[in-house]
Design a protein around this motif. Structure first.
Motif, short mmCIF file in Angstrom:
data_model
loop_
_atom_site.label_atom_id
_atom_site.label_comp_id
_atom_site.label_asym_id
_atom_site.label_seq_id
_atom_site.Cartn_x
_atom_site.Cartn_y
_atom_site.Cartn_z
N ALA A 218 -16.71 47.97 -6.89
CA ALA A 218 -16.12 49.21 -7.41
C ALA A 218 -17.14 50.34 -7.40
O ALA A 218 -16.81 51.49 -7.05
CB ALA A 218 -15.61 48.97 -8.83
N ARG A 219 -18.36 50.05 -7.77
CA ARG A 219 -19.41 51.08 -7.76
C ARG A 219 -19.67 51.59 -6.36
O ARG A 219 -19.91 52.78 -6.15
CB ARG A 219 -20.69 50.50 -8.35
CG ARG A 219 -20.67 50.34 -9.87
CD ARG A 219 -21.91 49.63 -10.34
NE ARG A 219 -22.01 49.59 -11.80
CZ ARG A 219 -22.94 48.89 -12.45
NH1 ARG A 219 -23.84 48.17 -11.77
NH2 ARG A 219 -22.95 48.90 -13.77
N SER A 220 -19.61 50.70 -5.39
CA SER A 220 -19.85 51.10 -4.01
C SER A 220 -18.68 51.92 -3.46
O SER A 220 -18.89 52.89 -2.72
CB SER A 220 -20.05 49.85 -3.15
OG SER A 220 -20.19 50.18 -1.78
N LEU A 221 -17.46 51.55 -3.84
CA LEU A 221 -16.27 52.23 -3.33
C LEU A 221 -16.10 53.61 -3.95
O LEU A 221 -15.77 54.57 -3.25
CB LEU A 221 -15.03 51.37 -3.62
CG LEU A 221 -13.69 51.91 -3.14
CD1 LEU A 221 -13.68 52.05 -1.62
CD2 LEU A 221 -12.55 50.98 -3.60
N LEU B 156 -9.62 48.22 -4.12
CA LEU B 156 -10.74 47.34 -3.77
C LEU B 156 -10.19 45.94 -3.49
O LEU B 156 -9.52 45.36 -4.34
CB LEU B 156 -11.74 47.28 -4.93
CG LEU B 156 -12.90 46.29 -4.76
CD1 LEU B 156 -13.83 46.71 -3.63
CD2 LEU B 156 -13.69 46.15 -6.08
N SER B 157 -10.45 45.43 -2.31
CA SER B 157 -10.00 44.08 -1.97
C SER B 157 -10.99 43.05 -2.53
O SER B 157 -12.20 43.17 -2.31
CB SER B 157 -9.90 43.92 -0.44
OG SER B 157 -8.92 44.78 0.09
N VAL B 158 -10.46 42.07 -3.24
CA VAL B 158 -11.30 41.01 -3.81
C VAL B 158 -10.68 39.66 -3.49
O VAL B 158 -9.46 39.53 -3.37
CB VAL B 158 -11.48 41.17 -5.33
CG1 VAL B 158 -12.27 42.42 -5.66
CG2 VAL B 158 -10.13 41.21 -6.04
N THR B 159 -11.50 38.65 -3.35
CA THR B 159 -11.03 37.30 -3.08
C THR B 159 -10.80 36.57 -4.40
O THR B 159 -11.33 36.97 -5.44
CB THR B 159 -12.05 36.53 -2.24
OG1 THR B 159 -13.23 36.31 -3.03
CG2 THR B 159 -12.41 37.30 -0.97
N PRO B 160 -10.04 35.49 -4.37
CA PRO B 160 -9.82 34.72 -5.61
C PRO B 160 -11.11 34.19 -6.22
O PRO B 160 -11.20 34.02 -7.44
CB PRO B 160 -8.91 33.57 -5.14
CG PRO B 160 -8.19 34.12 -3.96
CD PRO B 160 -9.19 34.99 -3.26
N GLN B 161 -12.12 33.93 -5.39
CA GLN B 161 -13.33 33.28 -5.87
C GLN B 161 -14.38 34.25 -6.42
O GLN B 161 -15.35 33.82 -7.05
CB GLN B 161 -13.97 32.45 -4.75
CG GLN B 161 -13.15 31.25 -4.30
CD GLN B 161 -11.97 31.62 -3.42
OE1 GLN B 161 -11.95 32.69 -2.80
NE2 GLN B 161 -10.98 30.73 -3.35
N GLN B 162 -14.21 35.54 -6.21
CA GLN B 162 -15.22 36.48 -6.66
C GLN B 162 -15.25 36.59 -8.18
O GLN B 162 -14.23 36.47 -8.85
CB GLN B 162 -14.99 37.86 -6.04
CG GLN B 162 -15.36 37.94 -4.56
CD GLN B 162 -15.16 39.33 -4.00
OE1 GLN B 162 -14.01 39.77 -3.82
NE2 GLN B 162 -16.25 40.02 -3.70
N GLY B 163 -16.46 36.85 -8.72
CA GLY B 163 -16.63 36.98 -10.15
C GLY B 163 -16.57 38.43 -10.60
O GLY B 163 -16.47 39.36 -9.77
N ASP B 164 -16.66 38.64 -11.91
CA ASP B 164 -16.60 39.99 -12.46
C ASP B 164 -17.72 40.88 -11.94
O ASP B 164 -17.51 42.07 -11.69
CB ASP B 164 -16.65 39.93 -13.99
CG ASP B 164 -15.38 39.36 -14.59
OD1 ASP B 164 -14.38 39.22 -13.86
OD2 ASP B 164 -15.38 39.06 -15.80
N ASP B 165 -18.91 40.31 -11.79
CA ASP B 165 -20.03 41.10 -11.28
C ASP B 165 -19.77 41.57 -9.85
O ASP B 165 -20.14 42.69 -9.48
CB ASP B 165 -21.33 40.28 -11.32
CG ASP B 165 -21.83 40.06 -12.75
OD1 ASP B 165 -21.37 40.80 -13.65
OD2 ASP B 165 -22.65 39.16 -12.95
N GLY C 127 -19.11 48.53 -16.51
CA GLY C 127 -18.53 47.20 -16.63
C GLY C 127 -18.08 46.85 -18.03
O GLY C 127 -17.56 45.75 -18.27
N ALA C 128 -18.26 47.78 -18.99
CA ALA C 128 -17.85 47.53 -20.37
C ALA C 128 -16.33 47.54 -20.47
O ALA C 128 -15.67 48.41 -19.90
CB ALA C 128 -18.46 48.57 -21.31
N MET C 129 -15.79 46.58 -21.23
CA MET C 129 -14.34 46.49 -21.42
C MET C 129 -13.85 47.62 -22.32
O MET C 129 -14.35 47.84 -23.41
CB MET C 129 -13.98 45.14 -22.04
CG MET C 129 -12.50 44.86 -22.11
SD MET C 129 -11.80 44.39 -20.52
CE MET C 129 -12.56 42.78 -20.29
#
Length: 217
Positions: free
Chosen positions: A121-124, A106-115, A161-163
């Motif tokens: 991830a759910r979509s992928l 999953l590609s994520v940017t530096p600015q994206q949050g945990d949500d 999303g639980a650790m």
């Protein structure tokens, strides 16, 4: 004319061969990931959260500094020109697939949050566990004795999303003075990633979902 020649010689002396240096991490070394049964599904998200990247002082392709003989610093970047996090994510995903995982990057940017990571991830890959890596330090300094300063955290989360587990690897390594150190960077990266992915608490979380945490190593 002689002044121009002297000036050119001075520039070469000061800069050496430090201009335009790159480092290749993509597929450089295979990871030694422990094999698993059942092809568990995981989403791999590698996020670059180095302070200088977040504040815009450095590009997300920045990997460190190479210095000339005189110590003049020059920025180094990934050989592909792609973000460091993307290249590391490809290495991790390939290593997990080779070990029997059903892994997706999953590609994520530096600015994206945990949500944002959770939604992506759910979509992928719905229902998959999430291996969320955060890079808060990664900087090689190539000079007479090349060094690497690093800090990478792995958070294992379930589909809600639980650790489930948390592991960090932070430190500074001497890459060896006998070689320029470029090939040793990939080896250091593989060792660091192996220590995170193969950690007991990470494997335990993957098997039974028990939440565990571990201090930095």
């Amino acid at each position: 004319m002689q002044k121009l020649v002297a000036l050119g010689a001075l520039v070469v002396l000061l800069t050496g061969c430090a201009i335009g240096r790159t480092a290749n991490y993509r597929g450089a070394l295979p990871l030694s990931v422990s094999r698993v049964d059942g092809h568990p599904s995981v989403v791999v998200a590698v996020q670059d959260q180095r302070p200088d990247v977040l504040n815009g002082r450095k590009w997300d392709t920045y990997v460190g500094t190479q210095r000339s003989i005189a110590g003049v610093p020059w920025n180094m970047r990934t050989a592909s020109g792609r973000p460091l996090a993307s290249e590391i994510g490809e290495d991790i995903t390939a290593g997990l697939v080779s070990a029997g995982f059903n892994a997706h990057q999953l590609s994520v940017t530096p600015q994206q949050g945990d949500d944002d990571v959770l939604v992506g991830a759910r979509s992928l890959s719905p229902g998959s566990k999430i291996y969320h890596f955060r890079i808060t330090e990664w900087c090689n300094d190539i000079w007479f004795i090349p060094t690497l300063s690093y800090c990478i955290e792995l958070m294992v989360k379930d589909a809600s999303g639980a650790m489930r587990a948390r592991k960090s690897a932070c430190g500074k390594q001497d890459l060896g003075s006998d070689k320029p150190g470029f090939e040793n960077l990939a080896k250091a990266l593989a060792t660091i990633l192996d220590s995170l992915i193969n950690a007991n608490e990470v494997n335990s979380a993957l098997r039974n979902g028990i939440a565990e945490t571990s201090p930095n190593i």
